[in-house]
Design a protein around this motif. Structure first.
Motif, PDB file in Angstrom:
ATOM      1  N   GLU A  15       0.803  -1.098  -0.065  1.00  0.00           N
ATOM      2  CA  GLU A  15      -0.205  -0.066   0.114  1.00  0.00           C
ATOM      3  C   GLU A  15       0.905   1.260  -0.053  1.00  0.00           C
ATOM      4  O   GLU A  15       1.981   1.333   0.303  1.00  0.00           O
ATOM      5  CB  GLU A  15      -0.822   0.024   1.239  1.00  0.00           C
ATOM      6  N   GLU A  37      -6.022  -5.934  -2.617  1.00  0.00           N
ATOM      7  CA  GLU A  37      -6.681  -5.062  -1.626  1.00  0.00           C
ATOM      8  C   GLU A  37      -7.766  -5.287  -0.944  1.00  0.00           C
ATOM      9  O   GLU A  37      -8.492  -6.258  -1.395  1.00  0.00           O
ATOM     10  CB  GLU A  37      -7.174  -3.843  -2.514  1.00  0.00           C
ATOM     11  N   TRP A  44      -4.434   4.858  -0.479  1.00  0.00           N
ATOM     12  CA  TRP A  44      -4.067   5.718  -1.301  1.00  0.00           C
ATOM     13  C   TRP A  44      -5.265   5.961  -2.422  1.00  0.00           C
ATOM     14  O   TRP A  44      -4.892   7.002  -3.287  1.00  0.00           O
ATOM     15  CB  TRP A  44      -2.872   5.237  -2.013  1.00  0.00           C
ATOM     16  N   ARG A  45      -6.161   5.035  -2.577  1.00  0.00           N
ATOM     17  CA  ARG A  45      -7.284   5.314  -3.234  1.00  0.00           C
ATOM     18  C   ARG A  45      -8.098   6.804  -3.087  1.00  0.00           C
ATOM     19  O   ARG A  45      -8.587   7.343  -3.727  1.00  0.00           O
ATOM     20  CB  ARG A  45      -8.177   4.148  -3.532  1.00  0.00           C
ATOM     21  N   TYR A  58      -3.052   6.950  -6.294  1.00  0.00           N
ATOM     22  CA  TYR A  58      -3.278   5.686  -6.477  1.00  0.00           C
ATOM     23  C   TYR A  58      -3.019   5.439  -8.160  1.00  0.00           C
ATOM     24  O   TYR A  58      -2.228   4.555  -8.546  1.00  0.00           O
ATOM     25  CB  TYR A  58      -4.599   5.139  -6.451  1.00  0.00           C
ATOM     26  N   ASN A  62       0.034   2.364  -9.890  1.00  0.00           N
ATOM     27  CA  ASN A  62      -0.377   1.242  -9.988  1.00  0.00           C
ATOM     28  C   ASN A  62      -0.663   0.702 -11.253  1.00  0.00           C
ATOM     29  O   ASN A  62      -1.535  -0.024 -11.431  1.00  0.00           O
ATOM     30  CB  ASN A  62      -1.539   1.052  -9.121  1.00  0.00           C
ATOM     31  N   SER A 396      -3.760   2.103 -14.279  1.00  0.00           N
ATOM     32  CA  SER A 396      -4.111   1.424 -12.770  1.00  0.00           C
ATOM     33  C   SER A 396      -5.546   0.838 -12.911  1.00  0.00           C
ATOM     34  O   SER A 396      -6.559   1.186 -13.561  1.00  0.00           O
ATOM     35  CB  SER A 396      -4.083   2.423 -11.799  1.00  0.00           C
TER      36      SER A 396
END
Length: 428
Positions: A15, A37, A44-45, A58, A62, A396
């Protein structure tokens, strides 16, 4: 080939920054990276959100991954990991040392199922020692590693963090991806997997190689005296700024090194903006002096930097050069210095670099179409490889985007997947 890591499969349990960026670098190299997740999404989203469950932070860390949402507090979710693990080459975790075992994803558990597994664990302080149990973030590591004090930024006497980027986090991601590639190479020879331990603290110290070096014949006694004085000042209740001034004074008492930095390795205000110069050899320093038209006595035979009149000369020369740079624009100085072979460059804002000719010419930017936020531009692969080019294709993943795809590939029926969803073991 898709990339140098084609056919390498990665489970990324990490994370925030260090682990996710390491996983993204592996994905850029062609690895198939599954981001694990919790059903509610990794933290971080929700930092700098654009739309629900999607954020700048995010998306930037990613790229190229698949998202599988599991509540690892539930045995049925753990079982999905165990069903996957035999076909996995690399695991990335960046929890506190006790957390992986609590979740059933520690190295001992997973390597028994897959002895060829490369398991990369990143912690803040390392897995041993009095601080190992503590959570740690970049700003804390900056403080504890000496980076913050060395940077010398004080606000009302209090040291400030290096705030432009999470220096320890991003640097650790590079060490993680490097060590994973090395471990994969070793496995190709020995057939054996292994555990890799990285830490933000070790990386932060590695970034300070020259400072974090003790040559016993010249450093041991002065450093012992310095540390003793620092402790005495702390015990006396001296403010941090006083202690900082004392330590910084040790550095300033090296007039040869400091005089060079004062003039030849720094930034200057020009007529319109700011320019940086970087001359780390006498040959380059002489080139700069000649190009801008100054006399510097340190190039004369027999010059001694620690003589009082020479220290004063350096101080006056610094002021002279600062005034000189104000007489031309950055572009004008660039032409003067470039033609003389002096390393230099303008100070820019990162927001200017999406349209920067040098960035564009070297194909550093990548464009993607994100399913929820639309068109995005971001940093592309940070290296080029002639025979196995790095070509990231996907942005991502959205939260849980690949749940059904991954579970179906494991042979889970639609009925079983629904049961897992209803129980909360798998996210929507």
């Amino acid at each position: 080939m898709k990339g140098p890591l084609e056919n390498i499969r990665v489970l990324d349990f990490s994370e925030i920054i260090a682990g996710p960026f390491a996983g993204m670098l592996l994905s850029d190299m062609g690895a198939d990276v599954i981001k694990i997740e919790p059903p509610w999404g990794e933290p971080w989203r929700f930092s700098q959100p654009i739309v629900p469950n999607e954020s700048r932070t995010y998306i930037s860390l990613n790229r190229g991954k698949k998202s599988l949402t599991l509540d690892l507090n539930k045995d049925s979710a753990k079982q999905i990991i165990y069903d996957l693990i035999n076909d996995i080459d690399v695991v990335i975790v960046n929890y506190r040392p006790d957390v992986p075992a609590n979740l059933g994803i520690d190295y001992d558990t997973l390597s028994k199922m897959n002895p060829k597994l490369i398991y990369c664990q990143n912690t803040a302080y390392g897995s041993e020692g009095n601080d190992s149990y503590r959570p740690g973030y970049d700003i804390i590591i900056q403080a504890m590693s000496g980076l913050m004090a060395a940077d010398g930024k004080l606000n009302e006497g209090i040291p400030q963090s290096i705030s432009a980027t999470a220096l320890a986090d991003f640097s650790t991601a590079l060490t993680m991806s490097m060590s994973i590639c090395a471990a994969l190479h070793a496995r190709s020879i020995t057939g054996k997997g292994q555990k890799i331990e990285a830490s933000l603290l070790a990386t932060a110290l590695a970034l300070q190689t020259t400072s974090f070096l003790e040559v016993e014949m010249v450093d041991k006694e002065p450093k012992e005296e310095l540390i003793e004085t620092i402790n005495l000042l702390r015990e006396s209740g001296a403010p941090y700024s006083d202690i900082h001034d004392y330590v910084d004074g040790i550095r300033l008492n090296n007039p040869a090194a400091f005089g060079i930095r004062m003039i030849y390795y720094r930034t200057y205000q020009a007529k319109d903006s700011v320019i940086a110069v970087a001359c780390l050899s006498d040959r380059l320093r002489k080139k700069m002096a000649d190009a801008i038209g100054i006399y510097d006595r340190r190039f004369e035979p027999g010059y001694k930097a620690d003589q009082e009149d020479n220290i004063a000369f350096t101080q006056n020369l610094r002021k002279e050069v600062e005034e000189l740079f104000l007489t031309k624009t950055v572009q004008e100085w660039m032409e003067v210095l470039d033609s003389a072979g002096v390393p230099c460059g303008p100070v820019k804002f990162v927001s200017e670099l999406m349209t920067d000719n040098q960035v564009i010419a070297n194909d550093i930017i990548r464009e993607h179409e994100h399913p929820l936020v639309g068109k995005i531009k971001m940093i592309g692969p940070i290296v080029k490889m002639s025979e196995t080019p790095l070509v990231p294709h996907d942005p991502s993943p959205t939260l849980g985007q690949n749940n059904d795809e991954i579970l179906n590939a494991l042979g889970y029926s639609e009925k079983k997947i629904k049961e897992l969803r209803d129980s909360g073991a798998v996210g929507e």
